[in-house]
Scaffold this motif. Sequence first.
Motif, PDB file in Angstrom:
ATOM      1  N   ARG A  29     -27.959 -62.833  66.524  1.00 47.59           N
ATOM      2  CA  ARG A  29     -27.482 -61.457  67.125  1.00 47.59           C
ATOM      3  C   ARG A  29     -26.695 -60.405  66.260  1.00 47.59           C
ATOM      4  N   LEU A  30     -26.500 -59.197  66.903  1.00 47.20           N
ATOM      5  CA  LEU A  30     -25.987 -58.050  65.441  1.00 47.20           C
ATOM      6  C   LEU A  30     -24.177 -58.745  65.434  1.00 47.20           C
ATOM      7  N   PHE A  31     -23.665 -58.610  64.203  1.00 50.12           N
ATOM      8  CA  PHE A  31     -22.902 -59.542  64.027  1.00 50.12           C
ATOM      9  C   PHE A  31     -21.966 -58.052  62.928  1.00 50.12           C
ATOM     10  N   PRO A  32     -20.810 -58.095  63.258  1.00 50.44           N
ATOM     11  CA  PRO A  32     -20.262 -57.325  62.315  1.00 50.44           C
ATOM     12  C   PRO A  32     -20.689 -57.681  61.178  1.00 50.44           C
ATOM     13  N   PHE A  33     -20.842 -56.870  59.911  1.00 47.33           N
ATOM     14  CA  PHE A  33     -21.487 -56.788  58.636  1.00 47.33           C
ATOM     15  C   PHE A  33     -22.993 -57.616  58.342  1.00 47.33           C
ATOM     16  N   GLN A  34     -23.800 -57.889  59.592  1.00 50.03           N
ATOM     17  CA  GLN A  34     -25.348 -57.204  59.668  1.00 50.03           C
ATOM     18  C   GLN A  34     -25.906 -57.741  61.210  1.00 50.03           C
ATOM     19  N   GLN A  35     -26.976 -56.582  60.695  1.00 47.52           N
ATOM     20  CA  GLN A  35     -27.664 -56.230  61.813  1.00 47.52           C
ATOM     21  C   GLN A  35     -29.292 -56.915  61.180  1.00 47.52           C
ATOM     22  N   THR A  36     -29.967 -57.401  62.657  1.00 51.80           N
ATOM     23  CA  THR A  36     -30.902 -58.574  62.793  1.00 51.80           C
ATOM     24  C   THR A  36     -31.972 -56.687  62.521  1.00 51.80           C
ATOM     25  N   LEU A  37     -33.020 -57.472  61.628  1.00 45.45           N
ATOM     26  CA  LEU A  37     -34.199 -56.310  61.950  1.00 45.45           C
ATOM     27  C   LEU A  37     -35.301 -56.575  62.172  1.00 45.45           C
ATOM     28  N   SER A  38     -35.701 -57.999  62.338  1.00 42.32           N
ATOM     29  CA  SER A  38     -36.732 -58.397  62.954  1.00 42.32           C
ATOM     30  C   SER A  38     -36.169 -59.215  63.105  1.00 42.32           C
ATOM     31  N   GLU A 242     -21.999 -60.410  51.803  1.00 38.36           N
ATOM     32  CA  GLU A 242     -23.875 -60.457  52.490  1.00 38.36           C
ATOM     33  C   GLU A 242     -24.601 -61.205  51.638  1.00 38.36           C
ATOM     34  N   ARG A 243     -23.702 -62.568  51.219  1.00 38.82           N
ATOM     35  CA  ARG A 243     -25.102 -63.643  50.407  1.00 38.82           C
ATOM     36  C   ARG A 243     -25.545 -64.556  52.454  1.00 38.82           C
ATOM     37  N   TYR A 244     -25.126 -63.894  52.707  1.00 43.97           N
ATOM     38  CA  TYR A 244     -25.122 -64.925  53.951  1.00 43.97           C
ATOM     39  C   TYR A 244     -25.373 -64.486  55.022  1.00 43.97           C
ATOM     40  N   VAL A 245     -25.803 -65.727  55.928  1.00 45.95           N
ATOM     41  CA  VAL A 245     -27.039 -64.825  57.045  1.00 45.95           C
ATOM     42  C   VAL A 245     -26.590 -66.093  58.515  1.00 45.95           C
ATOM     43  N   LYS A 246     -26.241 -65.206  59.063  1.00 51.50           N
ATOM     44  CA  LYS A 246     -24.729 -65.817  60.602  1.00 51.50           C
ATOM     45  C   LYS A 246     -26.223 -65.766  61.349  1.00 51.50           C
ATOM     46  N   VAL A 247     -26.851 -66.906  61.879  1.00 52.48           N
ATOM     47  CA  VAL A 247     -27.078 -67.002  63.134  1.00 52.48           C
ATOM     48  C   VAL A 247     -26.462 -67.420  64.701  1.00 52.48           C
ATOM     49  N   ALA A 248     -25.665 -68.579  64.725  1.00 50.12           N
ATOM     50  CA  ALA A 248     -25.638 -69.179  65.734  1.00 50.12           C
ATOM     51  C   ALA A 248     -23.601 -68.970  65.850  1.00 50.12           C
ATOM     52  N   VAL A 249     -23.216 -69.295  66.079  1.00 51.69           N
ATOM     53  CA  VAL A 249     -21.555 -70.046  65.955  1.00 51.69           C
ATOM     54  C   VAL A 249     -20.697 -70.183  67.062  1.00 51.69           C
ATOM     55  N   GLY A 250     -19.981 -71.264  67.110  1.00 51.51           N
ATOM     56  CA  GLY A 250     -19.516 -71.938  68.119  1.00 51.51           C
ATOM     57  C   GLY A 250     -18.084 -72.999  68.141  1.00 51.51           C
ATOM     58  N   ARG A 251     -17.907 -73.974  68.341  1.00 48.53           N
ATOM     59  CA  ARG A 251     -16.371 -74.414  68.600  1.00 48.53           C
ATOM     60  C   ARG A 251     -17.568 -76.077  66.854  1.00 48.53           C
ATOM     61  N   ASP A 252     -18.020 -76.118  67.138  1.00 48.61           N
ATOM     62  CA  ASP A 252     -18.645 -77.309  65.954  1.00 48.61           C
ATOM     63  C   ASP A 252     -20.236 -77.450  65.870  1.00 48.61           C
ATOM     64  N   TYR A 253     -21.147 -78.378  65.885  1.00 49.48           N
ATOM     65  CA  TYR A 253     -21.759 -78.302  64.750  1.00 49.48           C
ATOM     66  C   TYR A 253     -23.088 -78.056  66.566  1.00 49.48           C
ATOM     67  N   ASP A 254     -22.433 -78.554  67.526  1.00 49.00           N
ATOM     68  CA  ASP A 254     -22.810 -79.023  68.532  1.00 49.00           C
ATOM     69  C   ASP A 254     -23.343 -78.181  69.515  1.00 49.00           C
ATOM     70  N   ASP A 255     -22.117 -77.110  69.205  1.00 51.63           N
ATOM     71  CA  ASP A 255     -22.704 -75.605  69.778  1.00 51.63           C
ATOM     72  C   ASP A 255     -24.104 -74.819  69.169  1.00 51.63           C
ATOM     73  N   VAL A 256     -24.010 -75.116  68.125  1.00 55.68           N
ATOM     74  CA  VAL A 256     -25.095 -74.233  67.142  1.00 55.68           C
ATOM     75  C   VAL A 256     -26.407 -74.848  66.560  1.00 55.68           C
ATOM     76  N   SER A 257     -26.601 -76.173  66.680  1.00 52.69           N
ATOM     77  CA  SER A 257     -27.482 -76.797  65.938  1.00 52.69           C
ATOM     78  C   SER A 257     -28.734 -75.927  65.855  1.00 52.69           C
ATOM     79  N   PRO A 258     -30.052 -76.258  65.263  1.00 52.50           N
ATOM     80  CA  PRO A 258     -30.697 -74.843  65.019  1.00 52.50           C
ATOM     81  C   PRO A 258     -32.060 -75.258  65.860  1.00 52.50           C
ATOM     82  N   VAL A 259     -31.878 -76.837  66.300  1.00 54.66           N
ATOM     83  CA  VAL A 259     -33.176 -77.390  67.072  1.00 54.66           C
ATOM     84  C   VAL A 259     -32.634 -78.871  67.569  1.00 54.66           C
ATOM     85  N   ARG A 260     -33.046 -78.312  68.712  1.00 51.75           N
ATOM     86  CA  ARG A 260     -32.164 -80.015  69.642  1.00 51.75           C
ATOM     87  C   ARG A 260     -33.006 -80.071  70.678  1.00 51.75           C
TER      88      ARG A 260
END
Length: 280
Positions: A29-38, A242-260
């Motif tokens: 999603r849109l984060f401070p310092f990061q905008q999704t282009l596509s 700026e080298r980091y691409v943030k996708v998801a945030v949560g309490r720990d890995y259980d909230d943000v796993s890329p594929v479950r």
Amino acid sequence: MKLSVLHRTTFQYLAPVTDSVNTLHLEPRLFPFQQTLSAVIRVLPATRLRRFTDLFQNITHHFEVSGAHPRLEIESRIKVYNLPLVIPDAVRQLTPAHYDDASTRERTWQFLQESRWVSKHPDVWKQAVDIIYGIPSVFGRTQAVMAWVHQEFRYDPGVTSYNTHVEEAFRLRAGVCQDFTHVMLGLCRTLGIPARYASGYLYNGPRDSLIGAQASHAWCEVYFPGPGWLGFDPTNNTLADERYVKVAVGRDYDDVSPVRGSYYGTGHCQMDVQVLVEKV
């Protein structure tokens, strides 16, 4: 800086499986310092994806493949534009007293609690108190915690798994970026520093000096009144810039796993993950 990410996960089954149900965190999603282009997500066998936001406002996709299939492929392609990370000097001087207002407590409460993979074990608390001794600012304390994890823990993909608890990782003093992040979360939370788990990707650039590039990556974020959440990467002992691409945030890995997901059928499955992060 503009970055593109290709993330492809392939499951090859020994025999056809059915009733595959999956949840994805692959679109930022849109984060401070990061905008999704596509952002484009493709699934084979082709099926309908349902897009929604979860409890933490992460963009989430859900899909089902009910018919028999010997292979499942999930591919995401995203492009983001990152601004340089700027941290005002005033933020670096904030102390725990600046976290006492009601709005800050309400915004950060859940990131001070224990979660599935992160506890406030007494040994973790004792170590945290030793690390920050004599450091008054929250930013300084966070940097000290990050540096301690980076120095004391060995990066070793062979000693832990996706379901390793923080207490085990703390005892082993080894693991991968997920474990480094969980340990840092535990240390911060025992000190009353609001900390959350961030997942995404890391652009290494031509120097090839950072650990975790060309794969899914994880780091810790700490809340600061004013700018909000700032990232600290204990795996590499650096701020998430700026080298980091943030996708998801949560309490720990259980909230943000890329594929479950889950399916019905053979237990013999070969998973292959490919990640390519490039500057564009």
